[in-house]
Design a protein around this motif. Structure first.
Motif, PDB file in Angstrom:
ATOM      1  N   ASN A   1      52.402 -39.367 -58.407  1.00 28.71           N
ATOM      2  CA  ASN A   1      51.493 -38.116 -59.029  1.00 28.71           C
ATOM      3  C   ASN A   1      52.988 -36.946 -59.292  1.00 28.71           C
ATOM      4  OD1 ASN A   1      48.537 -38.373 -58.180  1.00 28.71           O
ATOM      5  ND2 ASN A   1      49.823 -39.117 -56.478  1.00 28.71           N
ATOM      6  N   THR A   2      53.236 -37.169 -60.652  1.00 24.93           N
ATOM      7  CA  THR A   2      54.209 -36.113 -61.000  1.00 24.93           C
ATOM      8  C   THR A   2      53.881 -34.804 -61.200  1.00 24.93           C
ATOM      9  OG1 THR A   2      53.720 -36.818 -63.355  1.00 24.93           O
ATOM     10  CG2 THR A   2      55.639 -38.037 -62.070  1.00 24.93           C
ATOM     11  N   THR A   3      52.486 -34.359 -61.244  1.00 30.39           N
ATOM     12  CA  THR A   3      52.104 -32.786 -61.155  1.00 30.39           C
ATOM     13  C   THR A   3      51.014 -33.039 -60.054  1.00 30.39           C
ATOM     14  OG1 THR A   3      50.629 -33.085 -63.016  1.00 30.39           O
ATOM     15  CG2 THR A   3      52.663 -32.115 -63.482  1.00 30.39           C
ATOM     16  N   PRO A   4      51.334 -33.184 -58.963  1.00 31.18           N
ATOM     17  CA  PRO A   4      50.271 -33.431 -57.703  1.00 31.18           C
ATOM     18  C   PRO A   4      49.621 -31.914 -57.479  1.00 31.18           C
ATOM     19  CG  PRO A   4      52.533 -33.159 -56.723  1.00 31.18           C
ATOM     20  CD  PRO A   4      52.518 -33.214 -58.272  1.00 31.18           C
ATOM     21  N   GLY A   5      48.526 -32.164 -56.873  1.00 35.01           N
ATOM     22  CA  GLY A   5      47.413 -30.839 -56.527  1.00 35.01           C
ATOM     23  C   GLY A   5      48.250 -29.906 -56.006  1.00 35.01           C
ATOM     24  N   MET A   6      48.334 -28.457 -56.298  1.00 34.19           N
ATOM     25  CA  MET A   6      49.197 -27.250 -55.504  1.00 34.19           C
ATOM     26  C   MET A   6      47.913 -26.467 -55.243  1.00 34.19           C
ATOM     27  SD  MET A   6      52.089 -28.095 -55.168  1.00 34.19           S
ATOM     28  CE  MET A   6      53.006 -26.555 -55.435  1.00 34.19           C
ATOM     29  N   THR A   7      46.568 -26.815 -55.011  1.00 31.89           N
ATOM     30  CA  THR A   7      45.698 -25.675 -54.429  1.00 31.89           C
ATOM     31  C   THR A   7      46.027 -25.391 -53.144  1.00 31.89           C
ATOM     32  OG1 THR A   7      44.101 -27.390 -53.364  1.00 31.89           O
ATOM     33  CG2 THR A   7      43.835 -27.087 -55.840  1.00 31.89           C
ATOM     34  N   SER A   8      45.454 -24.346 -52.282  1.00 30.39           N
ATOM     35  CA  SER A   8      45.733 -23.844 -51.391  1.00 30.39           C
ATOM     36  C   SER A   8      45.535 -25.098 -50.053  1.00 30.39           C
ATOM     37  CB  SER A   8      45.292 -22.687 -50.784  1.00 30.39           C
ATOM     38  OG  SER A   8      43.667 -22.902 -50.852  1.00 30.39           O
ATOM     39  N   THR A   9      44.549 -26.148 -50.336  1.00 25.20           N
ATOM     40  CA  THR A   9      44.472 -27.101 -49.328  1.00 25.20           C
ATOM     41  C   THR A   9      44.788 -28.307 -49.753  1.00 25.20           C
ATOM     42  OG1 THR A   9      42.388 -27.587 -50.478  1.00 25.20           O
ATOM     43  CG2 THR A   9      42.258 -25.931 -48.594  1.00 25.20           C
ATOM     44  N   SER A  10      45.645 -28.395 -50.996  1.00 26.53           N
ATOM     45  CA  SER A  10      46.377 -29.735 -51.160  1.00 26.53           C
ATOM     46  C   SER A  10      47.550 -30.227 -50.375  1.00 26.53           C
ATOM     47  CB  SER A  10      46.916 -29.534 -52.782  1.00 26.53           C
ATOM     48  OG  SER A  10      45.877 -29.406 -53.791  1.00 26.53           O
ATOM     49  N   PHE A  11      47.748 -31.455 -50.531  1.00 20.57           N
ATOM     50  CA  PHE A  11      48.670 -32.191 -49.620  1.00 20.57           C
ATOM     51  C   PHE A  11      50.041 -31.556 -49.675  1.00 20.57           C
ATOM     52  CE2 PHE A  11      46.070 -36.118 -50.538  1.00 20.57           C
ATOM     53  CZ  PHE A  11      45.685 -36.275 -49.250  1.00 20.57           C
ATOM     54  N   ILE A  12      50.554 -31.076 -50.853  1.00 20.07           N
ATOM     55  CA  ILE A  12      51.846 -30.652 -50.894  1.00 20.07           C
ATOM     56  C   ILE A  12      52.039 -29.488 -50.256  1.00 20.07           C
ATOM     57  CG2 ILE A  12      53.622 -29.930 -52.415  1.00 20.07           C
ATOM     58  CD1 ILE A  12      53.619 -32.779 -52.720  1.00 20.07           C
ATOM     59  N   PRO A  13      51.237 -28.220 -50.423  1.00 18.58           N
ATOM     60  CA  PRO A  13      51.423 -27.085 -49.563  1.00 18.58           C
ATOM     61  C   PRO A  13      51.403 -27.350 -48.101  1.00 18.58           C
ATOM     62  CG  PRO A  13      50.030 -26.655 -51.565  1.00 18.58           C
ATOM     63  CD  PRO A  13      50.242 -28.168 -51.581  1.00 18.58           C
ATOM     64  N   GLN A  14      50.394 -28.407 -47.609  1.00 18.10           N
ATOM     65  CA  GLN A  14      50.325 -28.831 -46.344  1.00 18.10           C
ATOM     66  C   GLN A  14      51.497 -29.208 -45.820  1.00 18.10           C
ATOM     67  OE1 GLN A  14      47.111 -31.349 -45.110  1.00 18.10           O
ATOM     68  NE2 GLN A  14      45.746 -30.700 -46.703  1.00 18.10           N
ATOM     69  N   GLN A  15      52.317 -30.212 -46.471  1.00 12.21           N
ATOM     70  CA  GLN A  15      53.532 -30.745 -46.051  1.00 12.21           C
ATOM     71  C   GLN A  15      54.813 -29.624 -46.349  1.00 12.21           C
ATOM     72  OE1 GLN A  15      54.071 -34.190 -48.691  1.00 12.21           O
ATOM     73  NE2 GLN A  15      52.133 -35.250 -47.986  1.00 12.21           N
ATOM     74  N   VAL A  16      54.739 -28.913 -47.089  1.00 10.30           N
ATOM     75  CA  VAL A  16      55.801 -27.912 -47.122  1.00 10.30           C
ATOM     76  C   VAL A  16      55.640 -26.872 -45.937  1.00 10.30           C
ATOM     77  CG1 VAL A  16      56.684 -25.752 -48.315  1.00 10.30           C
ATOM     78  CG2 VAL A  16      55.819 -27.933 -49.481  1.00 10.30           C
ATOM     79  N   THR A  17      54.430 -26.571 -45.581  1.00 10.88           N
ATOM     80  CA  THR A  17      54.278 -25.912 -44.334  1.00 10.88           C
ATOM     81  C   THR A  17      54.841 -26.522 -43.152  1.00 10.88           C
ATOM     82  OG1 THR A  17      52.307 -24.600 -45.322  1.00 10.88           O
ATOM     83  CG2 THR A  17      52.584 -24.646 -42.964  1.00 10.88           C
ATOM     84  N   ALA A  18      54.425 -27.926 -42.733  1.00 15.82           N
ATOM     85  CA  ALA A  18      54.654 -28.600 -42.009  1.00 15.82           C
ATOM     86  C   ALA A  18      56.276 -28.685 -41.771  1.00 15.82           C
ATOM     87  CB  ALA A  18      54.029 -30.063 -41.826  1.00 15.82           C
ATOM     88  N   MET A  19      56.957 -28.741 -42.882  1.00 12.36           N
ATOM     89  CA  MET A  19      58.139 -28.964 -43.036  1.00 12.36           C
ATOM     90  C   MET A  19      58.941 -27.539 -42.474  1.00 12.36           C
ATOM     91  SD  MET A  19      60.669 -30.227 -46.086  1.00 12.36           S
ATOM     92  CE  MET A  19      60.035 -28.585 -47.269  1.00 12.36           C
ATOM     93  N   GLY A  20      57.968 -26.744 -42.217  1.00 10.02           N
ATOM     94  CA  GLY A  20      58.670 -25.033 -41.857  1.00 10.02           C
ATOM     95  C   GLY A  20      59.331 -24.316 -42.729  1.00 10.02           C
ATOM     96  N   MET A  21      58.856 -24.500 -44.004  1.00  9.99           N
ATOM     97  CA  MET A  21      59.147 -23.767 -45.113  1.00  9.99           C
ATOM     98  C   MET A  21      57.995 -23.315 -46.051  1.00  9.99           C
ATOM     99  SD  MET A  21      61.373 -25.174 -48.759  1.00  9.99           S
ATOM    100  CE  MET A  21      62.798 -25.270 -47.757  1.00  9.99           C
ATOM    101  N   LYS A  22      58.027 -21.931 -46.446  1.00  7.45           N
ATOM    102  CA  LYS A  22      57.058 -21.200 -47.342  1.00  7.45           C
ATOM    103  C   LYS A  22      57.158 -21.668 -48.655  1.00  7.45           C
ATOM    104  CE  LYS A  22      56.982 -16.925 -44.908  1.00  7.45           C
ATOM    105  NZ  LYS A  22      57.190 -15.375 -44.837  1.00  7.45           N
ATOM    106  N   LEU A  23      55.933 -21.909 -49.206  1.00  6.58           N
ATOM    107  CA  LEU A  23      55.863 -22.442 -50.642  1.00  6.58           C
ATOM    108  C   LEU A  23      56.617 -21.651 -51.684  1.00  6.58           C
ATOM    109  CD1 LEU A  23      54.640 -24.657 -52.616  1.00  6.58           C
ATOM    110  CD2 LEU A  23      52.619 -23.327 -52.687  1.00  6.58           C
ATOM    111  N   LYS A  24      56.773 -20.354 -51.345  1.00  8.62           N
ATOM    112  CA  LYS A  24      57.345 -19.326 -52.098  1.00  8.62           C
ATOM    113  C   LYS A  24      58.907 -19.737 -52.234  1.00  8.62           C
ATOM    114  CE  LYS A  24      56.376 -15.078 -51.986  1.00  8.62           C
ATOM    115  NZ  LYS A  24      56.236 -13.488 -51.561  1.00  8.62           N
ATOM    116  N   THR A  25      59.208 -20.132 -50.888  1.00  2.70           N
ATOM    117  CA  THR A  25      60.487 -20.494 -50.960  1.00  2.70           C
ATOM    118  C   THR A  25      61.187 -21.507 -51.747  1.00  2.70           C
ATOM    119  OG1 THR A  25      60.850 -19.435 -49.048  1.00  2.70           O
ATOM    120  CG2 THR A  25      62.617 -20.848 -49.476  1.00  2.70           C
TER     121      THR A  25
END
Length: 325
Positions: free
Chosen positions: A290-314
């Motif tokens: 998926n080259t434009t994956p879902g980016m809703t507040s509950t989507s996988f990518i924001p979840q994974q970014v948070t789990a990585m210890g980074m803010k989506l804003k960063t």
């Protein structure tokens, strides 16, 4: 002066409603101290930018600009969050290439390749990426049910060749239901894929590679409470358990991340990408990219970014600055 960033959502596919939510979440996550984000909606020939809340101004498609308070405003960067056409298949990317406006996603060729599931799978087979066997059926052609079942067995998954968010996907367990499932997939795409069923657990891995650094995110384990991860399971609260980081050994986690990274490089991807797999007997089978994956507040990518210890804003700041440099 802060660069003007167009956060573009909408599109012309069934995924429009998902794109709306993704676009709003990305827009709200952009660092306004560094950038001036504008929310841009594209739907057919209606291109408009929202200013001061609900007010909208028409986009000049000749140079992707708009006039506000008697001032012509041009965009310095496009953050594309359209799922499906024209934002995920290379069409919009070609437009921005002509205008020399940098953007957040894969380029024209990479987008076109990855959007077509059959082409992408057959390309990756050349590099020994494990995956299920599949049959492609063009709209209107005869469906040789006996031949398909003989090659792939039952059950099978039937899905549109170009599309996402699990629209038009059916798990078929009987010969009698196969024709109906293919015709359902044809409603979303001119081609349908019939795929061999692999019994296992689904995992997904997001990643992004910039000029000077790369991030391969923690995996998410996907456990739908329905038979498979369809639209209802994806977007209905409580219908799927999504575990991030996934409950895997460090060795298997690394194996999946390395395979996702390999797929990213082979397809010449750019920006945030998500690669989906099925794990069976310690082997990860490629499902799709998926080259434009879902980016809703509950989507996988924001979840994974948070789990990585980074803010989506960063992360978004890093991506935009990389594109502008």
């Amino acid at each position: 002066m802060r660069p003007n960033i167009a956060v573009i959502y909408g599109g012309d596919s069934s995924e429009y409603i998902v794109s709306v939510q993704s676009g709003k979440n990305v827009f709200q996550s952009i660092d306004t101290e560094l950038f001036h984000p504008w929310l841009v909606e594209m739907k057919g020939f209606e291109w408009k930018v929202f200013v001061d809340g609900d007010e909208s101004v028409e986009i000049d498609r000749s140079d992707f600009s708009f006039v506000y308070n008697d001032e012509k405003i041009k965009f310095d960067y496009a953050y594309i969050i359209i799922h499906g056409t024209p934002g995920e298949d290379g069409i919009l990317q070609g437009y921005f290439d002509l205008l020399k406006i940098p953007y957040s996603t894969c380029g024209v060729h990479s987008s076109a390749l990855t959007f077509n599931k059959y082409f992408c799978s057959n390309f990756l087979k050349n590099f020994d990426v494990p995956m299920a066997k599949s049959v492609r059926l063009k709209k209107g052609t005869e469906i040789d049910i006996r031949s398909i079942v003989g090659e792939l067995g039952l059950p099978v998954f039937v899905k549109p060749n170009a599309g996402g968010s699990s629209f038009g996907i059916t798990k078929v367990k009987s010969v009698e239901k196969l024709k109906e499932a293919v015709e359902n997939a044809w409603k979303e795409s001119d081609e349908a894929l019939v795929e061999e069923f692999i019994l296992g657990t689904e995992f997904t891995c997001g990643l992004v590679k910039l000029k000077n650094e790369e991030f391969v995110f923690p995996l998410t384990e996907v456990l739908p409470k329905k038979e498979f991860f369809d639209f209802e399971a994806k977007y209905t609260k409580g219908m799927t358990d999504e575990i991030t980081p996934a409950r895997l050994s460090p060795e298997l986690t690394l194996k999946c991340q390395q395979l996702a990274s390999k797929v990213y490089d082979l397809c010449n991807c750019q920006g945030i990408v998500r690669v989906d797999f099925i794990l069976k007997e310690e082997e990860f089978y490629f499902l799709e990219i998926n080259t434009t994956p879902g980016m809703t507040s509950t989507s996988f990518i924001p979840q994974q970014v948070t789990a990585m210890g980074m803010k989506l804003k960063t992360l978004l700041s890093k991506i935009i600055q990389d594109g502008l440099s």
